[in-house]
Write a protein that holds these residues in place. Structure first.
Motif, mmCIF file in Angstrom:
data_model
loop_
_atom_site.group_PDB
_atom_site.id
_atom_site.type_symbol
_atom_site.label_atom_id
_atom_site.label_comp_id
_atom_site.label_asym_id
_atom_site.label_seq_id
_atom_site.Cartn_x
_atom_site.Cartn_y
_atom_site.Cartn_z
ATOM 1 N N THR A 149 -10.900 10.791 -29.406
ATOM 2 C CA THR A 149 -11.583 10.972 -30.689
ATOM 3 C C THR A 149 -12.436 12.231 -30.662
ATOM 4 O O THR A 149 -13.309 12.373 -29.802
ATOM 5 N N GLY A 151 -15.247 14.207 -32.548
ATOM 6 C CA GLY A 151 -16.311 14.016 -33.530
ATOM 7 C C GLY A 151 -16.920 15.343 -33.909
ATOM 8 O O GLY A 151 -17.452 16.061 -33.053
ATOM 9 N N ILE A 174 -13.121 12.287 -36.475
ATOM 10 C CA ILE A 174 -14.187 11.773 -37.325
ATOM 11 C C ILE A 174 -15.180 12.908 -37.536
ATOM 12 O O ILE A 174 -15.278 13.824 -36.719
ATOM 13 N N TYR A 176 -19.108 14.237 -39.448
ATOM 14 C CA TYR A 176 -20.355 14.019 -40.181
ATOM 15 C C TYR A 176 -20.717 15.305 -40.898
ATOM 16 O O TYR A 176 -20.682 16.389 -40.323
ATOM 17 N N ILE A 194 -20.840 9.344 -34.762
ATOM 18 C CA ILE A 194 -20.295 10.503 -34.044
ATOM 19 C C ILE A 194 -20.591 10.374 -32.558
ATOM 20 O O ILE A 194 -19.708 10.544 -31.706
ATOM 21 N N SER A 198 -17.256 9.154 -30.218
ATOM 22 C CA SER A 198 -16.503 10.365 -29.881
ATOM 23 C C SER A 198 -16.282 10.523 -28.377
ATOM 24 O O SER A 198 -17.172 10.246 -27.567
ATOM 25 N N VAL A 201 -17.712 15.732 -28.820
ATOM 26 C CA VAL A 201 -18.606 16.052 -29.939
ATOM 27 C C VAL A 201 -18.668 17.574 -30.046
ATOM 28 O O VAL A 201 -19.054 18.264 -29.103
#
Length: 315
Positions: A149, A151, A174, A176, A194, A198, A201
């Protein structure tokens, strides 16, 4: 028109042609300018182009003939724009010239952490493969990105390109952003999610009071121990002592950074001694293609000003 370039080396260390700017007036080019050289060099100029040279109110007040400042970058915090405005000086910047290059560097940093290609290459040239009892070996864990993932904090031009590359690697994405809007293939989430969800990041947000030191001890503690942080945005997005401590204590697995809070860094910057930390010297923007584009756009900004229709004003 007299045009003075006060720190041309950063944009053009010799591999580009100044022709797009030269055709607009009489030009003087300085590779670098010390603070005490600026006023003398810019005296009599109608326009100056700068990258990181600081033009303070004290300096601008000594340049009564100056009409235009072209910043050959996106960030313009090195210019006292309020003083420029009060002195009738137009200030412009260049946006979105290096989005693809910065997205590419983001993944260069990530792949460096995941595959350690340079470490393994150095090992081979040091003779370790030739001396190996086995047909292959690895000196650090190797990690597959597919299924992980990503983020993103920030989803502007650069963040959006990073997202597309991540999706091409088979990652989940994902993101933000302060004012979220639906984006196909990307799940918009809160900031806490996040950090909690994640594996990677990556920072692509502007530096504001809200985002300053968004990577800090509290948020790092929320992350997975095998997660990594990437920063190709602004150095002060990270509380560097907190990140260094997290790397030393195994709170997270690694960090890939192209920017630091002070550049060049101070010798005592804690990240310079942190484990599993890859740092490049603010080069994400600096591909040949991006710099060529930057020069052309800076020239177009100046030409628009000369014609009486300034664009990309920040003053």
């Amino acid at each position: 028109m007299k045009i003075v370039i006060l720190d041309g080396y950063t944009l053009n260390p010799g591999d580009l042609d100044w022709a797009p700017v030269q055709q607009l007036g009489d030009i003087e080019i300085y590779d670098r300018s010390k603070p005490d050289e600026i006023v003398q060099r810019a005296a009599g100029a109608d326009a100056v182009l700068v990258n990181k040279v600081v033009l303070s109110k004290a300096i601008l007040d000594q340049l009564p003939g100056l009409k235009y400042i072209g910043v050959t970058a996106t960030g313009f915090n090195n210019i006292d724009t309020a003083a420029a405005k009060s002195n009738g000086i137009i200030v412009t910047n260049v946006r979105a010239y290096s989005s693809a290059s910065v997205a590419q560097q983001t993944f260069a940093l990530l792949l460096s952490l995941m595959n350690r290609a340079e470490m393994h290459s150095q090992s081979v040239f040091a003779g370790e493969w030739a001396a190996s009892a086995d047909f292959c070996y690895w000196k650090s864990p190797l990690t597959e990105l597919a299924g992980k993932t990503m983020g993103l904090i920030g989803l502007g031009d650069i963040g959006s390109q990073v997202a597309q590359i991540a999706l091409a690697f088979g990652m989940k994405v994902i993101a933000y952003r302060k004012h979220p809007k639906p984006v196909e293939g990307i799940e918009m989430v809160g900031l806490d999610e996040i950090f909690l969800r994640s594996d990677v990041v990556s920072l692509h947000c502007p530096l504001t009071e809200e985002t300053k030191e968004v990577i800090n001890k509290t948020n790092l503690a929320k992350m997975k121990p095998n997660a990594v942080v990437l920063n190709t945005g602004r150095g002060p997005l990270i509380q560097e002592s907190d990140l260094a401590e997290a790397l030393r204590n195994g709170v997270i697995a690694g960090a890939g950074l192209d920017v630091l809070s002070a550049e060049p860094p101070r010798a005592d910057n804690p990240l310079l001694a942190a484990p599993n930390c890859v740092i490049t010297p603010h080069v994400a923007w600096a591909t040949f293609e991006a710099r060529k584009r930057l020069m052309q756009l800076a020239a177009e900004n100046l030409e628009a000003f000369i014609k009486g229709n300034p664009v990309n004003e920040v003053s």
